[in-house]
Design a protein around this motif. Sequence first.
Motif, PDB file in Angstrom:
ATOM      1  N   ALA A 246      36.182   6.018  60.596  1.00 20.04           N
ATOM      2  CA  ALA A 246      36.188   7.456  60.305  1.00 20.04           C
ATOM      3  C   ALA A 246      34.961   8.153  60.862  1.00 20.04           C
ATOM      4  O   ALA A 246      34.991   9.365  61.113  1.00 20.04           O
ATOM      5  CB  ALA A 246      36.273   7.676  58.796  1.00 20.04           C
TER       6      ALA A 246
ATOM      7  N   THR B 197      33.805   8.002  63.717  1.00 15.13           N
ATOM      8  CA  THR B 197      33.985   8.393  65.127  1.00 15.13           C
ATOM      9  C   THR B 197      34.644   9.759  65.270  1.00 15.13           C
ATOM     10  O   THR B 197      34.720  10.273  66.387  1.00 15.13           O
ATOM     11  CB  THR B 197      34.836   7.342  65.850  1.00 15.13           C
ATOM     12  OG1 THR B 197      36.124   7.251  65.224  1.00 15.13           O
ATOM     13  CG2 THR B 197      34.161   5.970  65.802  1.00 15.13           C
ATOM     14  N   SER B 198      35.130  10.335  64.170  1.00 16.36           N
ATOM     15  CA  SER B 198      35.816  11.629  64.211  1.00 16.36           C
ATOM     16  C   SER B 198      35.043  12.658  63.408  1.00 16.36           C
ATOM     17  O   SER B 198      34.353  12.325  62.437  1.00 16.36           O
ATOM     18  CB  SER B 198      37.247  11.508  63.655  1.00 16.36           C
ATOM     19  OG  SER B 198      37.980  10.523  64.354  1.00 16.36           O
ATOM     20  N   THR B 199      35.177  13.897  63.825  1.00 19.92           N
ATOM     21  CA  THR B 199      34.552  14.975  63.059  1.00 19.92           C
ATOM     22  C   THR B 199      35.200  15.114  61.691  1.00 19.92           C
ATOM     23  O   THR B 199      34.513  15.340  60.680  1.00 19.92           O
ATOM     24  CB  THR B 199      34.673  16.301  63.827  1.00 19.92           C
ATOM     25  OG1 THR B 199      34.095  16.153  65.128  1.00 19.92           O
ATOM     26  CG2 THR B 199      33.983  17.429  63.083  1.00 19.92           C
ATOM     27  N   GLU B 200      36.528  14.942  61.650  1.00 17.62           N
ATOM     28  CA  GLU B 200      37.267  15.037  60.395  1.00 17.62           C
ATOM     29  C   GLU B 200      38.428  14.058  60.447  1.00 17.62           C
ATOM     30  O   GLU B 200      39.124  13.958  61.456  1.00 17.62           O
ATOM     31  CB  GLU B 200      37.774  16.465  60.180  1.00 17.62           C
ATOM     32  CG  GLU B 200      38.533  16.662  58.879  1.00 17.62           C
ATOM     33  CD  GLU B 200      39.062  18.078  58.744  1.00 17.62           C
ATOM     34  OE1 GLU B 200      38.632  18.792  57.820  1.00 17.62           O
ATOM     35  OE2 GLU B 200      39.905  18.482  59.588  1.00 17.62           O
ATOM     36  N   ASP B 201      38.622  13.328  59.365  1.00 23.08           N
ATOM     37  CA  ASP B 201      39.717  12.370  59.311  1.00 23.08           C
ATOM     38  C   ASP B 201      40.248  12.317  57.881  1.00 23.08           C
ATOM     39  O   ASP B 201      39.520  12.582  56.921  1.00 23.08           O
ATOM     40  CB  ASP B 201      39.252  10.986  59.759  1.00 23.08           C
ATOM     41  CG  ASP B 201      40.426  10.092  60.131  1.00 23.08           C
ATOM     42  OD1 ASP B 201      41.564  10.591  60.132  1.00 23.08           O
ATOM     43  OD2 ASP B 201      40.208   8.900  60.406  1.00 23.08           O
TER      44      ASP B 201
ATOM     45  N   ARG C 163      34.105  13.796  56.333  1.00 31.57           N
ATOM     46  CA  ARG C 163      33.318  14.536  57.313  1.00 31.57           C
ATOM     47  C   ARG C 163      31.902  13.974  57.313  1.00 31.57           C
ATOM     48  O   ARG C 163      31.507  13.230  56.411  1.00 31.57           O
ATOM     49  CB  ARG C 163      33.279  16.039  56.989  1.00 31.57           C
ATOM     50  CG  ARG C 163      34.634  16.728  57.041  1.00 31.57           C
ATOM     51  CD  ARG C 163      34.478  18.227  56.832  1.00 31.57           C
ATOM     52  NE  ARG C 163      33.804  18.855  57.953  1.00 31.57           N
ATOM     53  CZ  ARG C 163      34.433  19.384  59.010  1.00 31.57           C
ATOM     54  NH1 ARG C 163      35.762  19.357  59.071  1.00 31.57           N
ATOM     55  NH2 ARG C 163      33.749  19.944  59.985  1.00 31.57           N
TER      56      ARG C 163
ATOM     57  N   SER D 250      43.942   3.438  65.701  1.00 29.35           N
ATOM     58  CA  SER D 250      42.542   3.836  65.539  1.00 29.35           C
ATOM     59  C   SER D 250      42.399   5.141  64.771  1.00 29.35           C
ATOM     60  O   SER D 250      41.316   5.427  64.251  1.00 29.35           O
ATOM     61  CB  SER D 250      41.883   3.973  66.917  1.00 29.35           C
ATOM     62  OG  SER D 250      42.593   4.904  67.721  1.00 29.35           O
ATOM     63  N   HIS D 251      43.476   5.917  64.680  1.00 30.74           N
ATOM     64  CA  HIS D 251      43.449   7.191  63.962  1.00 30.74           C
ATOM     65  C   HIS D 251      44.147   7.000  62.624  1.00 30.74           C
ATOM     66  O   HIS D 251      45.354   6.787  62.558  1.00 30.74           O
ATOM     67  CB  HIS D 251      44.147   8.270  64.785  1.00 30.74           C
ATOM     68  CG  HIS D 251      43.996   9.653  64.224  1.00 30.74           C
ATOM     69  ND1 HIS D 251      42.803  10.142  63.752  1.00 30.74           N
ATOM     70  CD2 HIS D 251      44.883  10.661  64.067  1.00 30.74           C
ATOM     71  CE1 HIS D 251      42.962  11.377  63.330  1.00 30.74           C
ATOM     72  NE2 HIS D 251      44.219  11.717  63.506  1.00 30.74           N
TER      73      HIS D 251
END
Length: 698
Positions: free
Chosen positions: A61, A63-67, A101, A215-216
């Motif tokens: 998580a 690696t993402s701005t929002e997940d 976040r 991955s998502h």
Amino acid sequence: MITNASEMASCAPFTPIICIVDFHHARGPEVEAWFGVPNGTDPAVDNDWPLLPFMALADGAHTSTEDFSYFTLRYAGSEDDGSSGAGPRPATSLFGISCTRQIDSSELIERPKEVTRSTVQKAVVVIADSPEGFGMVRERLSVVTKAWFSQRDFTDQDILQRFQESLATTLAHADDERDRYLGISLRELIHEYKHLTLVFFKCCLLQPKMLFFGSHCERVCMMQFALISLIPGLIRNLQDCADPQFNSYEETLVMPTSLRTSERSSLLTYMGLPLQIFSKGSLFGPYTPLQQLDMLADHGTKSYMVGSTNSLLLQQKDRYSDILINLDEQTTNISSTSLRAALTLTTPDRRWIDFLTQAVNDTWDDADPTRPKQMGYAGSEEFIRLQFEEYLLALLSSVKYRQFVEKHRDDSKALLSEVEGDPVSEFGNDWIDAWLQTENYRLFNKYTDSHLFDIVEPRHPCAGGLTIEDVQRRLAQQVAELHLDERWQTGREALSRNFAEGSKKVSSAFNNLWADIEVMREAQRKRNEEQKLAAATTNTTSPPPSSGLSSSSKPARGPDWSQAQASVQAASVRAGAYLSSWGSWASEKRKAGWGKSSSGQKQGASMPSDRPSTTTVAELAKEERRAAVKVEQAQASVDDGKKEFSVPESYKSLKVTDENSGDEEDVDSEDDDPPPEPLKQTQEEATVAEEKRAWGDR
């Protein structure tokens, strides 16, 4: 199938609660605060949720701005405390959704002492008793979490408190039809996976061990919810999915005794829907952390549908899955041989899913994949759901008809005349045999009427053998999947561009070739001229070198052969003329008579003699031979001079410098050479010439 209404009414509703999960640099993820629970209580401790922080903060998580992460929790239930009057809450499944976040720690207004890393990662979690309203909850949760992070002060949690209060009121008064379905768009699912969509759907009904990887995290979870939503009514009956030991669905299930064909919900219930694929021994975990693998490997867990974002599971896919669906690579790996055979689509199955795929592709809109072009009904979400509903009802009716035929095999009058053969075989005999061994079939067969085929026709929606239209449609779809038009357009542009460039290169190559040929021709012409000039220079005798130049600074000039040959020819002409004059004189004497010479000599004794000293023929022949010998000697002398003064090839183009003037001279240059001197006559030649002149005078 319906549940016991009295027991459902006695169950107290669950109020949604919110918690904050923080990632501590030393202790890892942990619950930081709760909202909507009595003071001093910790639901994670009361309900044994040690894995809640790991479910909320999914692997990758950061690696993402929002997940977003979706998961299930086992609720232990509660006793009636008498304060609310709602009654006790039985053990059931709860559903969680988290929004993760992160923020740079340097941007915080007040940085806590325990923050030692460059970023701070937190998740806001909403826990409810049903996932039906998660579509609306997700949008609001995203806005609230972003606003809370924008404050840059995590101690101010008033916005989360007010969000929990409004969320409880919103879900309590929400319309029953709102946000019924959850998951990715079915149009996107069919457009992306095509016939595999039906393979996944039939695989769910067989209740194997299904593992989704990607991955998502949110996409992995939404893929599973989309497949579940294809079974009518199942998303409202997931109370047993969080624990394989739960079996409340069957315990409260009763067989329907009435049917109202005008009501769709009554028809679906009478037909035995939903098929409960998450009953006892089954588990549903949209996101399952590695810490939960022990439950997957437990002997009591017979089947499950789980998702993961940790690639370590790929290394043990044969142990933890019968079928692995990799969303990143869009691949499907079926490790079970029997399952692979059962999931092979029949001709009617393939015809049916091809028809559905064609309807979606014909109305596909890249600007809005969730809606068909021109807002038509064909290819819409509702259209797709009704097609799967029709397929499932035909399947259930066909299975009941086979059972009826087996019981009345000897009574031909009891069989339906409009039904030919065994309609179940069109769904796949291997798949039917595998489905008859599942838990959801056991519940369906136990709590449904035996004459369902009287309600729904026992026939595959696309029944029939393989036809030429099937082959043509299959070929057309395969060709369409190749995207030949797009590739041809791209290839045509590339071909035109390369052809233009190639034409320029070929033209340039030919021009260069002709230029090279012309250069070669010019070089050959110059070479021929040089060879001719060298040959002429070879035949030309150069004068001897100047006495002022040393032998080392200026080589000796070779003889001028053309001048020598001219001199020899002139000498030969003179010798010939001389001999011819003597021959003429001798001829005249013969005509006049040699006897007159005695008288003439006597008469002219006193006169001076006017005839030559040589008067006899023998003497004339001797003089002629002497002249010929002289000519031969002169020719030999010329030949000896030619051999003696032969010019080397290296000297033909040698330039020498005059020591006095410093000017360069070209040895073989005809312009710089002095004119050759005429060959001097010898003493004998001079004597012969004098005698000739004397005889001419006489």
